[in-house]
Design an enzyme around this catalytic site. Structure first.
Site, PDB file in Angstrom:
ATOM      1  N   LEU A 140      -1.808 -11.185   9.521  1.00 49.98           N
ATOM      2  CA  LEU A 140      -3.251 -11.301   9.765  1.00 49.98           C
ATOM      3  C   LEU A 140      -3.664 -11.294  11.227  1.00 49.98           C
ATOM      4  O   LEU A 140      -4.847 -11.219  11.530  1.00 49.98           O
ATOM      5  CB  LEU A 140      -3.788 -12.583   9.086  1.00 49.98           C
ATOM      6  N   GLY A 174       4.204 -14.479   1.503  1.00 55.31           N
ATOM      7  CA  GLY A 174       5.382 -13.631   1.580  1.00 55.31           C
ATOM      8  C   GLY A 174       5.844 -13.016   0.277  1.00 55.31           C
ATOM      9  O   GLY A 174       7.024 -12.705   0.107  1.00 55.31           O
ATOM     10  N   ASN A 179       5.109 -10.062  -0.764  1.00 57.24           N
ATOM     11  CA  ASN A 179       5.511  -8.681  -0.462  1.00 57.24           C
ATOM     12  C   ASN A 179       6.867  -8.663   0.241  1.00 57.24           C
ATOM     13  O   ASN A 179       7.696  -7.793  -0.022  1.00 57.24           O
ATOM     14  CB  ASN A 179       4.452  -7.988   0.397  1.00 57.24           C
ATOM     15  N   ASN A 226       1.861  -0.571   6.838  1.00 59.76           N
ATOM     16  CA  ASN A 226       1.100  -1.729   6.355  1.00 59.76           C
ATOM     17  C   ASN A 226       0.765  -1.532   4.885  1.00 59.76           C
ATOM     18  O   ASN A 226       0.560  -0.399   4.433  1.00 59.76           O
ATOM     19  CB  ASN A 226      -0.198  -1.853   7.160  1.00 59.76           C
ATOM     20  N   HIS A 229      -2.025  -2.405   2.069  1.00 60.81           N
ATOM     21  CA  HIS A 229      -3.412  -2.873   1.954  1.00 60.81           C
ATOM     22  C   HIS A 229      -3.767  -2.904   0.465  1.00 60.81           C
ATOM     23  O   HIS A 229      -3.495  -1.930  -0.250  1.00 60.81           O
ATOM     24  CB  HIS A 229      -4.358  -1.949   2.727  1.00 60.81           C
TER      25      HIS A 229
HETATM   26  C1  GRF Z   1      -2.281 -10.491  -0.100  1.00 60.89           C
HETATM   27  O1  GRF Z   1      -3.693 -10.502  -0.108  1.00 60.89           O
HETATM   28  C2  GRF Z   1      -1.794  -9.086  -0.298  1.00 60.89           C
HETATM   29  O2  GRF Z   1      -2.636  -8.378  -1.186  1.00 60.89           O
HETATM   30  C3  GRF Z   1      -1.888  -8.511   1.078  1.00 60.89           C
HETATM   31  O3  GRF Z   1      -1.524  -9.583   1.939  1.00 60.89           O
HETATM   32  C4  GRF Z   1      -1.817 -10.839   1.298  1.00 60.89           C
HETATM   33  C5  GRF Z   1      -0.657 -11.790   1.302  1.00 60.89           C
HETATM   34  O4  GRF Z   1       0.436 -11.195   0.723  1.00 60.89           O
HETATM   35  N1  GRF Z   1      -1.020  -7.373   1.234  1.00 60.89           N
HETATM   36  P1  GRF Z   1       1.907 -11.893   0.767  1.00 60.89           P
HETATM   37  O5  GRF Z   1       2.049 -12.668  -0.512  1.00 60.89           O
HETATM   38  O6  GRF Z   1       1.955 -12.812   1.972  1.00 60.89           O
HETATM   39  O7  GRF Z   1       2.867 -10.751   0.834  1.00 60.89           O
END
Ligand code: GRF
Length: 202
Positions: free
Chosen positions: A91, A12, A14, A108, A110
């Site tokens: 995911l 999390g 992001n 999204n 990426h």
């Molecule tokens: C990471 O690989 C990020 O690059 C991709 O999602 C994965 C987990 O990110 N966007 P987060 O820390 O759960 O946001």
């Protein structure tokens, strides 16, 4: 004001960037109303709880079909009056019922410069392993709309990040997160929220 749901599966970071920027007043047209996880162990859920954001968990394996799972996702989003969805390290596969319900209202992040190193099977560290394997000198991150093609929707924002000698996938992932993902996602969230807010009031 646009109601936002952030869909997560992992740490999390992001989501944290979105929360921090929202609390700093940099996403004035959107409110993070819900964090929806694919599993109950996602640390992203703890981050949401610390900031009094509602959470929900919808697990694919609890449904006997993609359609049943999709319907549960759409029901959960509608129950929280969600206008816009942000996939942040999410995911699970989302089927066409979810994608159509949030056509042009789902984005999204990426961790590469699409169209490089994207599509089926390219997620998490695998993306950075492929970039290092190919020997590119520059990578980065992309925010795009979600459509039925994995990582195939219209591109909204991109930011380049230098690859340095000796980079491991983990070191590169961290740099791409810090220098690109955590900057782009809140900016894209506000851009799309402005657009949807205008459409809502027309
Ligand atoms: C990471 O690989 C990020 O690059 C991709 O999602 C994965 C987990 O990110 N966007 P987060 O820390 O759960 O946001």
């Amino acid at each position: 004001m646009i109601n936002i749901a952030v869909m997560v599966s992992g740490g999390g970071t992001n989501l944290q960037a979105l929360i921090d920027q929202a609390e700093a007043g940099n996403i004035p047209h959107g409110k993070i109303k819900l964090v929806l996880a694919s599993n109950e162990k996602a640390y992203a859920l703890e981050r949401a709880k610390k900031h009094n954001i509602e959470t929900a968990v919808v697990k694919r394996k609890e449904y006997d079909s993609q359609d049943a799972f999709d319907d549960a996702i759409v029901e959960t989003l509608h129950a929280h009056q969600i206008d816009m969805v942000i996939l942040a390290g999410y995911l699970s596969i989302l089927g066409e019922r979810v994608i159509h319900a949030y056509q042009d209202r789902m984005i999204n992040i990426h961790p590469s410069l699409i169209p490089s190193f994207c599509g089926k099977g390219f997620y998490g560290l695998k993306v950075h392993e492929a970039a290092l394997e190919r020997g590119v000198k520059v990578t980065g991150a992309t925010v795009h709309y979600v459509n039925e093609i994995p990582d195939g929707g219209r591109i909204i924002l991109q930011k380049a990040v230098e690859i340095q000698n000796g980079d491991t996938p983990e070191v590169l992932q961290k740099r791409v997160m810090e220098q690109a993902e955590w900057i782009l996602l809140p900016k894209a969230a506000e851009m799309v929220a402005v657009k949807l807010d205008k459409e809502k009031s027309e």
